[in-house]
Design a protein around this motif. Structure first.
Motif, mmCIF file in Angstrom:
data_model
loop_
_atom_site.group_PDB
_atom_site.id
_atom_site.type_symbol
_atom_site.label_atom_id
_atom_site.label_comp_id
_atom_site.label_asym_id
_atom_site.label_seq_id
_atom_site.Cartn_x
_atom_site.Cartn_y
_atom_site.Cartn_z
ATOM 1 N N UNK A 1 1.253 -1.045 -0.118
ATOM 2 C CA UNK A 1 0.232 -0.057 0.003
ATOM 3 C C UNK A 1 0.825 1.169 -0.353
ATOM 4 N N UNK A 2 1.768 1.520 0.564
ATOM 5 C CA UNK A 2 2.945 2.011 1.089
ATOM 6 C C UNK A 2 3.411 2.716 -0.503
ATOM 7 N N UNK A 3 3.934 1.371 -1.611
ATOM 8 C CA UNK A 3 4.564 1.874 -2.814
ATOM 9 C C UNK A 3 3.203 2.311 -3.711
ATOM 10 N N UNK A 4 2.101 1.868 -3.653
ATOM 11 C CA UNK A 4 1.036 2.185 -4.539
ATOM 12 C C UNK A 4 0.649 4.072 -3.854
ATOM 13 N N UNK A 5 0.733 4.692 -2.260
ATOM 14 C CA UNK A 5 0.878 6.002 -2.873
ATOM 15 C C UNK A 5 1.937 6.490 -3.279
ATOM 16 N N UNK A 6 3.032 5.976 -2.942
ATOM 17 C CA UNK A 6 4.844 6.532 -3.594
ATOM 18 C C UNK A 6 4.024 6.442 -4.619
ATOM 19 N N UNK A 7 3.655 5.670 -5.950
ATOM 20 C CA UNK A 7 3.711 5.892 -7.410
ATOM 21 C C UNK A 7 2.415 7.507 -7.575
ATOM 22 N N UNK A 8 1.583 7.510 -6.868
ATOM 23 C CA UNK A 8 0.889 9.392 -7.318
ATOM 24 C C UNK A 8 0.799 8.633 -8.154
ATOM 25 N N UNK A 9 -0.631 7.302 -8.932
ATOM 26 C CA UNK A 9 -0.428 6.994 -9.792
ATOM 27 C C UNK A 9 -0.405 6.703 -11.487
ATOM 28 N N UNK A 10 1.352 6.660 -11.189
ATOM 29 C CA UNK A 10 2.141 6.770 -12.384
ATOM 30 C C UNK A 10 2.095 4.652 -11.912
ATOM 31 N N UNK A 11 1.566 3.826 -11.257
ATOM 32 C CA UNK A 11 2.380 2.802 -11.360
ATOM 33 C C UNK A 11 1.696 1.964 -12.724
ATOM 34 N N UNK A 12 2.355 1.617 -13.507
ATOM 35 C CA UNK A 12 2.171 0.102 -14.768
ATOM 36 C C UNK A 12 2.359 -1.179 -14.075
ATOM 37 N N UNK A 13 3.097 -1.316 -13.137
ATOM 38 C CA UNK A 13 3.611 -2.948 -13.625
ATOM 39 C C UNK A 13 3.427 -3.490 -11.321
ATOM 40 N N UNK A 14 2.866 -4.285 -11.795
ATOM 41 C CA UNK A 14 2.541 -4.668 -10.066
ATOM 42 C C UNK A 14 2.994 -6.089 -9.287
ATOM 43 N N UNK A 15 2.767 -6.532 -8.856
ATOM 44 C CA UNK A 15 3.793 -8.020 -8.673
ATOM 45 C C UNK A 15 3.145 -8.478 -7.253
ATOM 46 N N UNK A 16 1.999 -8.919 -6.430
ATOM 47 C CA UNK A 16 2.017 -9.148 -5.243
ATOM 48 C C UNK A 16 1.923 -10.831 -5.008
ATOM 49 N N UNK A 17 2.044 -11.450 -6.060
ATOM 50 C CA UNK A 17 2.324 -12.847 -6.069
ATOM 51 C C UNK A 17 1.895 -13.673 -4.441
ATOM 52 N N UNK A 18 1.483 -14.304 -4.570
ATOM 53 C CA UNK A 18 1.099 -15.320 -2.760
ATOM 54 C C UNK A 18 0.489 -14.501 -1.594
ATOM 55 N N UNK A 19 0.183 -13.237 -1.740
ATOM 56 C CA UNK A 19 -0.670 -12.097 -0.521
ATOM 57 C C UNK A 19 -1.579 -11.081 -0.782
ATOM 58 N N UNK A 20 -1.807 -11.379 -2.169
ATOM 59 C CA UNK A 20 -2.631 -10.551 -2.116
ATOM 60 C C UNK A 20 -3.908 -10.773 -2.168
ATOM 61 N N UNK A 21 -5.069 -10.344 -1.786
ATOM 62 C CA UNK A 21 -6.689 -10.271 -0.661
ATOM 63 C C UNK A 21 -7.368 -9.753 -2.047
ATOM 64 N N UNK A 22 -8.932 -9.336 -1.540
ATOM 65 C CA UNK A 22 -9.248 -8.247 -2.467
ATOM 66 C C UNK A 22 -9.382 -7.135 -1.967
ATOM 67 N N UNK A 23 -8.872 -6.945 -0.462
ATOM 68 C CA UNK A 23 -9.409 -5.469 -0.188
ATOM 69 C C UNK A 23 -7.767 -5.125 -0.658
ATOM 70 N N UNK A 24 -6.560 -5.974 -0.877
ATOM 71 C CA UNK A 24 -5.805 -5.125 -1.491
ATOM 72 C C UNK A 24 -5.270 -4.514 -2.785
ATOM 73 N N UNK A 25 -6.198 -5.737 -3.404
ATOM 74 C CA UNK A 25 -6.458 -5.795 -5.065
ATOM 75 C C UNK A 25 -7.297 -3.677 -5.372
#
Length: 309
Positions: free
Chosen positions: A83-107
């Motif tokens: 979540x911290x990483x997503x916040x720091x991207x300020x909407x510029x995120x183009x690729x993310x990998x959340x293998x093993x720990x992804x949840x509905x809320x996080x997605x």
């Protein structure tokens, strides 16, 4: 007598390199090699200049939360760090990998502020539901590269994915091969709903020649196709020739798996299957049923003579 050499960088007048004085763009390239976990837990605390670089949104366009250690036995909260990483991207995120720990809320958190996302990797994310997945990807209009390997989504979810993201270009839908199981439902869902695919990896899939034929016809722009360990296929005849003629980069069922990062163990589907394994990744219980509500039985269509069980 020869004079002993006692030279060192300092004695020769050379100055020791001060890594904190590197140009900011060089430092950022080095820090990017560390990955989000190391940046958030260590690198950003080295000095104020490094912290400033680590807070730059451009550092967080690519967020690979893959953890090299035992992720279930770590001191960090990967979901919170993500979540911290997503916040720091300020909407510029183009690729993310959340293998093993992804949840509905996080997605949902990711997709709410990342509509520029083009590539999403979900591996072993069994805490993401079908409803949560579809709700999330429907908010990603630019998504073109998706991996949902070793999950348990229904075939209907694949169909809905194709409807809401028809421009999807790359799909990885991998799992372990389950002997004595044949099922073309996933392959047909891909063929009928993802006409713009260019790259498809379905390692260990239980599709038969019927499913493969449908994919070749339904995805006319397909350039690469990975069929490794799809042992229900028989590519000795016209279908094999069609694959070779149509696909530029083709991986066949018995091709080497040295570059494959996951387990290549083949699972025996038997009477004690549910107790030992649960359902095959990527298929629900209903997806394994035929029209007559009986389980598909392995027909021996492929040649297993050169494979050791």
């Amino acid at each position: 007598m020869a004079m002993e050499s006692n030279s060192s960088p300092n004695s020769l007048g050379e100055e020791a390199r001060n890594w904190l004085e590197l140009p900011a763009d060089v430092t950022s390239m080095i820090l990017l090699k560390l990955g989000p976990v190391d940046i958030l837990t260590n690198a950003q605390d080295v000095c104020s200049s490094w912290r400033k670089i680590c807070e730059d949104p451009l550092m967080w366009r690519v967020v690979d939360m893959r953890y090299s250690g035992d992720w279930w036995d770590m001191d960090y909260d990967l979901e919170e760090m993500c979540r911290q990483a997503v916040d720091r991207s300020c909407g510029q995120l183009i690729y993310i990998n959340i293998e093993h720990f992804g949840t509905d809320d996080l997605l949902q958190y990711i997709t709410q502020s990342s509509n520029q996302l083009r590539k999403l990797r979900l591996v072993y994310c069994n805490r993401i539901s079908d409803e949560g997945f579809i709700k999330a990807v429907s908010k990603l209009p630019l998504l073109e590269d998706l991996e949902i390997s070793f999950g348990s989504f229904d075939v209907e979810t694949l169909e809905t994915l194709g409807h809401c993201r028809p421009l999807l270009k790359s799909l990885k839908l991998n799992r372990q091969f389950y002997r004595r199981v044949e099922c073309d439902k996933g392959a047909l869902a891909i063929a009928e709903n993802m006409p713009n695919l260019r790259h498809l990896q379905i390692f260990g899939n239980s599709l038969t020649n019927r499913g493969l034929e449908a994919i070749l016809d339904g995805c006319p722009d397909l350039e690469s196709l990975d069929l490794r360990q799809c042992f229900n296929l028989n590519l000795a005849g016209q279908l094999g020739a069609k694959c070779s003629e149509k696909i530029k980069n083709l991986r066949l069922p018995h091709d080497p798996t040295d570059d494959y990062e996951f387990s290549t163990e083949i699972v025996e589907y038997g009477d004690d299957y549910e107790e030992d394994y649960g359902y095959p990744f990527g298929l629900s219980d209903t997806d394994l049923l035929t029209d007559d509500d009986d389980y598909y039985e392995f027909s021996g269509g492929s040649d297993f003579s050169d494979y050791t069980w």
